[in-house]
Design an enzyme around this catalytic site. Structure first.
Site: not given
Ligand code: TIU
Length: 751
Positions: A335, A409, A433
């Site tokens: 990420k 997210s 997330s």
């Protein structure tokens, strides 16, 4: 490992010892130069009788080889102390040297021919060359005789799901049997292999081992090397059954082709039989380039030629196919809030983009174990959001249908694994997330207990509630998640939220227990908020859990609901501002922010929560404050301190309402991108109904595929999440694995 038999039974004293291959480890105690070679600590201890301990080394090598061929977990221990001896009690240091006529002319820490005696980092402290640990094997440094005192051994064994230990090492009379006694108290079933254990006093071996199995097995079992090796060899090659993945077969005449599968086990098997990581990376890169959503999934992709040269160098570094590091050639994504030295970290926020000079610890650890970093993935700005629609780099859609959100997210993380562009993704999970995007892309998402994996070098979203998360392919499932988590887990003194060994309440090991477990559900009102398809699938899935030992209990949904509300509705959201440069920053950079994020941050600023209100919410959340005061002093606040309440009621084995896990639909519904764009904040908030409370209550959670449904004639994924109390990670994984057994790994054909 599928072809291996489940249980193995060997002749032993006091009766045959049965161990499940899936949860058995080899534990080798203190095979250190200091205990085995002349001039070491053992030379002094034994009054120069090293004959037996030397003779044990080749036997330990044989047992090591057998375990390595089967790729079973191996743990080594080393006894020793910090250079300043601050971890060495005076009794241990001085008692023997103080005896009249002592032969202890030197004590721990004194210089000797092998370095300072029993001091970490010295030559003598390390394991003898013949038994040197390989990458991926666990080495536990211990200050005592027993291997459980002041070490991470229990965390490690529980984390890997170990229930049975085959034990060898030195010395029988001291560290080997002390450790077995300690292991017995913690619930492990141990068997010492007599040819693999030795000591300094020849008269002690038989009585030491007799005491272990005396009275029908007071502490455990004792067996012999031929018994064990015979059983392991037949497990290796059952008659008529080819043994996949267990050591390289005859070298192939043409280079093997890649079957396209990305699970850790399938890649490992292929690499061990000669597949080149260059082949995998070359094909994978084509797959990535051809994928329709690559642009919105990755914020940065490693250049094709750089990646291929990296794979080439990896291959050169590990020419021995029988000695590959545990994640050799396994491709992964990060990420874009997780640092890689020299590579911009964007957080999907241009004004916060920077180039870190140091990599995150999780990245460095994965690389050291042979994994291949493919690129950085898109995210909701500042890792704030659950939709995947809040990034300037575009909106990745669900891999099932381009009209539906990917979830956030960690949007790019979920898509990169769901689209089979990587074996796994490392993401974060503060409000859900790591779970929501896993659910919306049909992959497995794991958020371990906060502080079990170092957050060093990861950009903070809401620091005290942030947690790393893992997404793996549905086929890799719980097995892959467990392996990855265990390989990167561990205490990190540089991470203020890292949990030290011994600080988590670990469940007792029940080596012989039947697989029974208890669960609770959200109340009907909460499930009624789900879409009709989700509701139907949820109750259908739950209906089958009895078959795998699940027993439903009355839950306390109100507690989870209250905890969930604390995350955004109260004062805790202010911690997000603390991750930004300063409060004026939002005003200065407002034009650079994603409009939805700007609105959220401005709302928080305008609300102007007082410090007192923030402390009240923290107290409500955790219960650290005032917890040492009796109720009449704390003003009856006990019941409003939610984590404490959850841990003393629902997650307390001694309480009548005890549950192992709470089971929820991962999300209440799967929105279209167009719907989120129209109503971005309210939909986001509803998406967190079943995830928001996870970190507030310090839980661990795994989202797993649980079937499919049709929407507009297109197959869509359904997912459920198992949540357990902090520290019960291994138990939660075990239950999720039983669930995989019920619906099939990845729930591919389960509707
Ligand atoms: N016998 C003896 O002194 N042993 C130790 O201190 N350590 C181990 O047994 N490994």
């Amino acid at each position: 490992m599928e072809a291996l038999p489940k249980n193995i039974t060997i002749e032993a004293k006091p009766y045959p010892y049965t161990f499940p291959l899936s949860s058995t480890a080899l534990l080798l105690i203190d095979l250190q130069r200091d205990f085995i070679l002349p001039s070491g600590f053992g030379d002094i201890q034994s009054g120069t009788n090293l004959t037996a301990v030397k003779a044990v080394v080749p036997n330990c090598v044989r047992i090591l080889q057998a375990f390595r061929e089967l790729e079973l977990p191996i743990f080594h221990t080393r006894e020793g102390h910090l250079p300043d001896l601050s971890d060495c009690p005076s009794s241990k240091l001085k008692r023997q040297a103080s005896a009249p006529g002592t032969n202890h002319s030197k004590v721990i820490g004194d210089p000797g021919e092998l370095g300072r005696l029993l001091v970490r980092g010295e030559y003598g402290h390390d394991i003898v060359d013949e038994c040197r640990p390989k990458l991926g094997e666990v080495v536990v440094d211990k200050p005592g005789k027993g291997a459980f005192w002041n070490t991470n051994l229990l965390e490690e064994l529980v984390g890997w799901g170990i229930t049975h230990l085959i034990v060898g090492g030195v010395t029988t009379e001291c560290c080997v049997t002390t450790t077995v006694r300690e292991a017995n108290d913690r619930g492990f079933e141990c068997c010492i292999i007599e040819e693999c254990a030795a000591g300094y006093n020849d008269n002690f071996k038989v009585p030491s081992l007799d005491m272990i199995h005396w009275s029908q097995g007071l502490f455990g079992f004792v067996s012999s090397l031929p018994n064990l090796l015979k059983a392991l060899t037949s497990a290796h090659a059952p008659p008529g059954v080819p043994s996949p993945g267990l050591g390289p077969e005859s070298p192939p005449s043409t280079p093997p082709v890649w079957d396209g599968r990305l699970t850790l086990a399938s890649l490992r098997k292929s690499y061990r039989s000669g597949l080149s990581p260059v082949t995998v990376i070359t094909s994978l890169y084509t797959r990535i380039e051809e994928y329709s959503q690559t642009k919105s999934t990755f914020t940065r992709l490693v250049d094709r030629s750089a990646l291929i040269s990296y794979a080439e160098s990896l291959q050169k570094l590990f020419p021995d196919l029988t000695n590959l590091p545990p994640l050799y050639g396994v491709p992964f994504t990060l990420k874009d809030s997780i640092n890689v030295a020299g590579v911009p970290t964007t957080l999907a926020c241009p004004p916060l983009t920077h180039i870190p000079s140091r990599s995150s610890k999780v990245y460095s650890r994965l690389i050291s174990m042979g994994a291949i970093y493919i690129g950085k993935t898109n995210l909701d700005q500042f890792a704030t959001g659950l939709t995947g629609c809040r990034s300037p780099h575009g909106i990745p859609a669900s891999v099932f249908n381009p009209d539906y959100v990917s979830g956030g997210s960690s949007s790019g993380s979920g898509v990169s694994v769901g689209a089979e562009l990587a074996s796994f993704a490392i993401a974060t999970d503060t409000a859900g997330s790591g779970r929501i995007p896993a659910g919306f892309n049909g992959v497995v998402g794991w958020k371990p207990t906060k502080g079990t994996v170092s957050f060093s070098g990861v950009m903070k979203a809401c620091e005290s509630l942030d947690c790393l998360s893992f997404m793996v392919t549905p086929e890799g499932g719980v097995k892959d998640v467990r392996k990855l988590w265990n390989l990167v887990r561990g205490y990190d003194p540089d991470d203020p939220y890292s949990k030290a060994p011994g600080s988590l309440p670990l469940p007792m090991v029940n080596a012989l227990a039947e697989k029974k477990w208890k669960f609770a559900l959200p109340d009907r009102k909460a499930v009624a908020e789900c879409s009709p398809q989700y509701r139907k699938l949820f109750y259908q899935v739950i209906g089958g859990l009895q078959e795998i030992g699940g027993e439903v209990k009355e839950g306390d949904w109100g507690l989870f609901e209250e905890a969930g509300k604390l995350l955004y509705d109260g004062a805790l959201v202010n911690e997000r501002l603390a991750s930004l440069p300063d409060n004026g920053w939002v005003g200065r950079e407002k034009d650079e922010l994603h409009p939805v994020i700007r609105e959220i941050l401005q709302n928080v600023l305008e609300k102007g929560v007082s410090a007192a209100e923030a402390y009240k919410d923290i107290r409500k959340m955790a219960g650290y404050f005032l917890s040492s005061f009796p109720t009449h002093v704390s003003g009856g606040l006990t019941n409003s301190r939610l984590t404490r309440k959850a841990n003393t009621t629902l997650f307390n084995p001694a309480h009548p309402s005890y549950i192992d896990v709470l089971i929820v639909p991962t999300a209440p519904f799967h929105p279209r991108i167009s719907a989120v764009l129209k109503d971005p904040i309210a939909i986001n908030s509803r998406l967190g109904t079943f995830t928001h409370f996870g970190n507030v209550l310090d839980l661990c959670a795994i989202a797993v595929p649980a079937g499919h449904y049709l929407e507009d004639g297109i197959k869509m994924p359904f997912s459920i999440t198992f949540l357990g109390r902090g520290g019960s990670d291994s138990r939660v994984l075990e239950i999720a694995s039983l669930f995989e057994g019920l619906v099939g790994v990845g729930a591919r054909d389960f509707v």
